[in-house]
Every structure is written in structure tokens, then in C-alpha cells.
Scaffold this motif. Structure first.
Motif, PDB file in Angstrom:
ATOM      1  N   GLN A 185       0.835  -1.198   0.000  1.00 25.56           N
ATOM      2  CA  GLN A 185       0.000   0.000   0.000  1.00 25.56           C
ATOM      3  C   GLN A 185       0.870   1.249   0.000  1.00 25.56           C
ATOM      4  O   GLN A 185       0.548   2.223  -0.675  1.00 25.56           O
ATOM      5  CB  GLN A 185      -0.927  -0.005   1.203  1.00 25.56           C
ATOM      6  N   ALA A 186       1.980   1.231   0.722  1.00 27.62           N
ATOM      7  CA  ALA A 186       2.895   2.370   0.722  1.00 27.62           C
ATOM      8  C   ALA A 186       3.486   2.583  -0.676  1.00 27.62           C
ATOM      9  O   ALA A 186       3.617   3.721  -1.129  1.00 27.62           O
ATOM     10  CB  ALA A 186       4.005   2.161   1.747  1.00 27.62           C
ATOM     11  N   ALA A 187       3.820   1.489  -1.370  1.00 22.61           N
ATOM     12  CA  ALA A 187       4.338   1.602  -2.743  1.00 22.61           C
ATOM     13  C   ALA A 187       3.279   2.207  -3.656  1.00 22.61           C
ATOM     14  O   ALA A 187       3.582   3.046  -4.509  1.00 22.61           O
ATOM     15  CB  ALA A 187       4.766   0.225  -3.254  1.00 22.61           C
ATOM     16  N   TRP A 188       2.038   1.797  -3.476  1.00 17.12           N
ATOM     17  CA  TRP A 188       0.947   2.347  -4.279  1.00 17.12           C
ATOM     18  C   TRP A 188       0.781   3.839  -3.988  1.00 17.12           C
ATOM     19  O   TRP A 188       0.595   4.635  -4.908  1.00 17.12           O
ATOM     20  CB  TRP A 188      -0.347   1.584  -3.978  1.00 17.12           C
ATOM     21  N   MET A 189       0.867   4.218  -2.713  1.00 15.72           N
ATOM     22  CA  MET A 189       0.726   5.625  -2.345  1.00 15.72           C
ATOM     23  C   MET A 189       1.874   6.462  -2.915  1.00 15.72           C
ATOM     24  O   MET A 189       1.659   7.600  -3.340  1.00 15.72           O
ATOM     25  CB  MET A 189       0.661   5.768  -0.822  1.00 15.72           C
ATOM     26  N   GLU A 190       3.087   5.916  -2.932  1.00 11.56           N
ATOM     27  CA  GLU A 190       4.220   6.631  -3.525  1.00 11.56           C
ATOM     28  C   GLU A 190       3.983   6.857  -5.019  1.00 11.56           C
ATOM     29  O   GLU A 190       4.245   7.944  -5.534  1.00 11.56           O
ATOM     30  CB  GLU A 190       5.515   5.851  -3.311  1.00 11.56           C
ATOM     31  N   SER A 191       3.487   5.844  -5.701  1.00 11.00           N
ATOM     32  CA  SER A 191       3.201   5.982  -7.129  1.00 11.00           C
ATOM     33  C   SER A 191       2.096   7.002  -7.357  1.00 11.00           C
ATOM     34  O   SER A 191       2.160   7.794  -8.309  1.00 11.00           O
ATOM     35  CB  SER A 191       2.797   4.632  -7.724  1.00 11.00           C
ATOM     36  N   ALA A 194       1.412   9.549  -5.440  1.00 10.71           N
ATOM     37  CA  ALA A 194       1.993  10.869  -5.174  1.00 10.71           C
ATOM     38  C   ALA A 194       2.809  11.344  -6.378  1.00 10.71           C
ATOM     39  O   ALA A 194       2.747  12.527  -6.750  1.00 10.71           O
ATOM     40  CB  ALA A 194       2.857  10.830  -3.922  1.00 10.71           C
ATOM     41  N   GLU A 195       3.553  10.438  -6.997  1.00 13.68           N
ATOM     42  CA  GLU A 195       4.318  10.811  -8.195  1.00 13.68           C
ATOM     43  C   GLU A 195       3.387  11.210  -9.331  1.00 13.68           C
ATOM     44  O   GLU A 195       3.646  12.177 -10.046  1.00 13.68           O
ATOM     45  CB  GLU A 195       5.219   9.656  -8.636  1.00 13.68           C
ATOM     46  N   ALA A 196       2.297  10.463  -9.507  1.00 12.96           N
ATOM     47  CA  ALA A 196       1.341  10.800 -10.568  1.00 12.96           C
ATOM     48  C   ALA A 196       0.735  12.179 -10.325  1.00 12.96           C
ATOM     49  O   ALA A 196       0.575  12.971 -11.269  1.00 12.96           O
ATOM     50  CB  ALA A 196       0.243   9.741 -10.639  1.00 12.96           C
ATOM     51  N   MET A 197       0.427  12.481  -9.099  1.00 13.24           N
ATOM     52  CA  MET A 197      -0.125  13.796  -8.782  1.00 13.24           C
ATOM     53  C   MET A 197       0.902  14.894  -9.032  1.00 13.24           C
ATOM     54  O   MET A 197       0.562  15.986  -9.508  1.00 13.24           O
ATOM     55  CB  MET A 197      -0.616  13.819  -7.333  1.00 13.24           C
ATOM     56  N   GLN A 206       2.750  19.385 -12.470  1.00 17.93           N
ATOM     57  CA  GLN A 206       3.713  19.999 -13.385  1.00 17.93           C
ATOM     58  C   GLN A 206       3.058  20.326 -14.720  1.00 17.93           C
ATOM     59  O   GLN A 206       3.295  21.395 -15.294  1.00 17.93           O
ATOM     60  CB  GLN A 206       4.899  19.062 -13.601  1.00 17.93           C
ATOM     61  N   PHE A 207       2.221  19.411 -15.223  1.00 16.22           N
ATOM     62  CA  PHE A 207       1.550  19.654 -16.488  1.00 16.22           C
ATOM     63  C   PHE A 207       0.576  20.825 -16.367  1.00 16.22           C
ATOM     64  O   PHE A 207       0.518  21.684 -17.252  1.00 16.22           O
ATOM     65  CB  PHE A 207       0.808  18.388 -16.943  1.00 16.22           C
ATOM     66  N   LEU A 208      -0.186  20.880 -15.285  1.00  9.12           N
ATOM     67  CA  LEU A 208      -1.124  21.992 -15.089  1.00  9.12           C
ATOM     68  C   LEU A 208      -0.390  23.325 -14.952  1.00  9.12           C
ATOM     69  O   LEU A 208      -0.885  24.361 -15.418  1.00  9.12           O
ATOM     70  CB  LEU A 208      -1.999  21.734 -13.869  1.00  9.12           C
ATOM     71  N   LYS A 209       0.788  23.292 -14.359  1.00 11.46           N
ATOM     72  CA  LYS A 209       1.591  24.508 -14.271  1.00 11.46           C
ATOM     73  C   LYS A 209       1.998  24.968 -15.664  1.00 11.46           C
ATOM     74  O   LYS A 209       1.931  26.157 -15.982  1.00 11.46           O
ATOM     75  CB  LYS A 209       2.835  24.244 -13.410  1.00 11.46           C
ATOM     76  N   THR A 210       2.397  24.025 -16.510  1.00 14.57           N
ATOM     77  CA  THR A 210       2.768  24.355 -17.888  1.00 14.57           C
ATOM     78  C   THR A 210       1.574  24.921 -18.643  1.00 14.57           C
ATOM     79  O   THR A 210       1.712  25.895 -19.394  1.00 14.57           O
ATOM     80  CB  THR A 210       3.313  23.112 -18.610  1.00 14.57           C
ATOM     81  N   VAL A 211       0.397  24.326 -18.437  1.00  8.72           N
ATOM     82  CA  VAL A 211      -0.816  24.836 -19.095  1.00  8.72           C
ATOM     83  C   VAL A 211      -1.087  26.272 -18.662  1.00  8.72           C
ATOM     84  O   VAL A 211      -1.392  27.145 -19.493  1.00  8.72           O
ATOM     85  CB  VAL A 211      -2.028  23.924 -18.789  1.00  8.72           C
ATOM     86  N   ALA A 212      -0.970  26.545 -17.367  1.00  6.30           N
ATOM     87  CA  ALA A 212      -1.206  27.900 -16.860  1.00  6.30           C
ATOM     88  C   ALA A 212      -0.193  28.888 -17.425  1.00  6.30           C
ATOM     89  O   ALA A 212      -0.557  29.998 -17.833  1.00  6.30           O
ATOM     90  CB  ALA A 212      -1.165  27.895 -15.340  1.00  6.30           C
ATOM     91  N   ARG A 232       4.519  14.298 -20.184  1.00  4.11           N
ATOM     92  CA  ARG A 232       3.489  13.753 -19.295  1.00  4.11           C
ATOM     93  C   ARG A 232       3.200  12.293 -19.616  1.00  4.11           C
ATOM     94  O   ARG A 232       3.081  11.445 -18.727  1.00  4.11           O
ATOM     95  CB  ARG A 232       2.230  14.603 -19.448  1.00  4.11           C
ATOM     96  N   MET A 233       3.080  11.977 -20.893  1.00  5.68           N
ATOM     97  CA  MET A 233       2.791  10.605 -21.306  1.00  5.68           C
ATOM     98  C   MET A 233       3.971   9.673 -21.006  1.00  5.68           C
ATOM     99  O   MET A 233       3.768   8.532 -20.597  1.00  5.68           O
ATOM    100  CB  MET A 233       2.431  10.547 -22.789  1.00  5.68           C
ATOM    101  N   GLU A 234       5.199  10.153 -21.204  1.00 14.03           N
ATOM    102  CA  GLU A 234       6.378   9.350 -20.859  1.00 14.03           C
ATOM    103  C   GLU A 234       6.400   9.036 -19.372  1.00 14.03           C
ATOM    104  O   GLU A 234       6.680   7.907 -18.964  1.00 14.03           O
ATOM    105  CB  GLU A 234       7.659  10.099 -21.231  1.00 14.03           C
ATOM    106  N   GLN A 235       6.100  10.039 -18.560  1.00 11.83           N
ATOM    107  CA  GLN A 235       6.102   9.838 -17.118  1.00 11.83           C
ATOM    108  C   GLN A 235       4.993   8.869 -16.705  1.00 11.83           C
ATOM    109  O   GLN A 235       5.193   8.051 -15.818  1.00 11.83           O
ATOM    110  CB  GLN A 235       5.943  11.174 -16.400  1.00 11.83           C
ATOM    111  N   ALA A 236       3.844   8.967 -17.349  1.00 14.53           N
ATOM    112  CA  ALA A 236       2.744   8.055 -17.030  1.00 14.53           C
ATOM    113  C   ALA A 236       3.115   6.622 -17.392  1.00 14.53           C
ATOM    114  O   ALA A 236       2.818   5.685 -16.645  1.00 14.53           O
ATOM    115  CB  ALA A 236       1.480   8.485 -17.761  1.00 14.53           C
ATOM    116  N   THR A 237       3.783   6.444 -18.518  1.00 15.98           N
ATOM    117  CA  THR A 237       4.214   5.108 -18.922  1.00 15.98           C
ATOM    118  C   THR A 237       5.265   4.568 -17.961  1.00 15.98           C
ATOM    119  O   THR A 237       5.200   3.409 -17.549  1.00 15.98           O
ATOM    120  CB  THR A 237       4.796   5.143 -20.353  1.00 15.98           C
ATOM    121  N   GLN A 238       6.206   5.405 -17.592  1.00 13.07           N
ATOM    122  CA  GLN A 238       7.259   4.993 -16.661  1.00 13.07           C
ATOM    123  C   GLN A 238       6.696   4.697 -15.281  1.00 13.07           C
ATOM    124  O   GLN A 238       7.196   3.826 -14.574  1.00 13.07           O
ATOM    125  CB  GLN A 238       8.338   6.081 -16.580  1.00 13.07           C
ATOM    126  N   LEU A 239       5.634   5.398 -14.917  1.00 13.91           N
ATOM    127  CA  LEU A 239       5.046   5.225 -13.596  1.00 13.91           C
ATOM    128  C   LEU A 239       4.552   3.800 -13.381  1.00 13.91           C
ATOM    129  O   LEU A 239       4.750   3.226 -12.311  1.00 13.91           O
ATOM    130  CB  LEU A 239       3.893   6.220 -13.421  1.00 13.91           C
TER     131      LEU A 239
END
Length: 117
Positions: free
Chosen positions: A37-43, A45-48, A53-59, A98-105
Motif C-alpha cells: 500500500q505504501a508503494a501504491w501511495m508513492e506511485s 503521489a508521483e502521478a499527482m 507539473q503539467f497543469l503549471k505548464t498549461v497555466a 506527461r505521457m512518458e512519465q505516465a508510462t514509466q510510472l
């Protein structure tokens, strides 16, 4: 068989080592679940973090778009086109990252789970 110091049922006195062993085994079984569960929570948190970061770029891109059109005199069509193309490139790069990070996640999550197993 143990002696009965306080009038406890002899069967329960003999069962205590078994209960202690069972509790120890049960705790060992619960610990990996907590680690998973901790590993899932870390993942998560990384996704968030990636999404933030993506929303910051959009703004930032929206702000730059406003600056492209915020001239006292009207900008030429070439200037507007160049500004727009630059913003589209920034958004495209941000989406690819964003897509690369999602795939790596998903790979990182599997790796974390495997380490816990």
C-alpha cells in the motif's frame, strides 16, 4: 503440561504458545500488505506531481498566450503565428513528457511491488 497458577483452563495455557506463534505469523503477513500500500501511495503521489507539473505548464502557456495578444498596437499576423506556434510546441512537449512519465510510472510501480514481494 504447565501448572495452573490462577485457575485458568489448562487447555488455554497450552494454547498460548500457539496463539503467540499465530499472532507473529499474522503480523508478518500484514506487513507486506502495508508495504504494498505504501508503494501504491508513492506511485500515486508521483502521478499527482506529474499532473501538477503539467497543469503549471498549461497555466504558464495561457499566460504567455495572453501576452502575445496584449500589445498596445495590433501585432502582425506573423508575430501572432510565431507566438502561437511556440506555445503549441511547448504544450506538445509538455504532453509528451506527461505521457512518458505516465508510462514509466506503471513500470516503477511494478518494480516497487516486486521489491515488496
Amino acid at each position: 503440561m504447565k501448572t495452573n497458577p490462577f485457575g485458568i483452563d489448562p487447555g488455554m495455557m497450552n494454547a498460548n504458545p500457539m496463539l503467540a506463534w499465530w499472532q507473529e505469523q499474522w503480523m508478518k503477513g500484514a506487513n507486506p500488505m502495508a508495504k504494498m500500500q505504501a508503494a501504491w501511495m508513492e506511485s500515486l503521489a508521483e502521478a499527482m506531481e506529474f499532473e501538477a507539473q503539467f497543469l503549471k505548464t498549461v497555466a504558464e502557456t495561457g499566460q504567455q498566450m495572453t501576452q502575445c495578444f496584449n500589445h498596445e498596437k495590433p501585432a502582425t499576423s506573423d508575430e501572432v503565428h510565431a507566438c502561437y506556434q511556440n506555445l503549441v510546441k511547448q504544450m506538445t512537449d509538455a504532453q509528451h513528457k506527461r505521457m512518458e512519465q505516465a508510462t514509466q510510472l506503471s513500470h516503477d510501480f511494478r518494480k516497487r511491488l516486486w521489491e515488496e514481494i
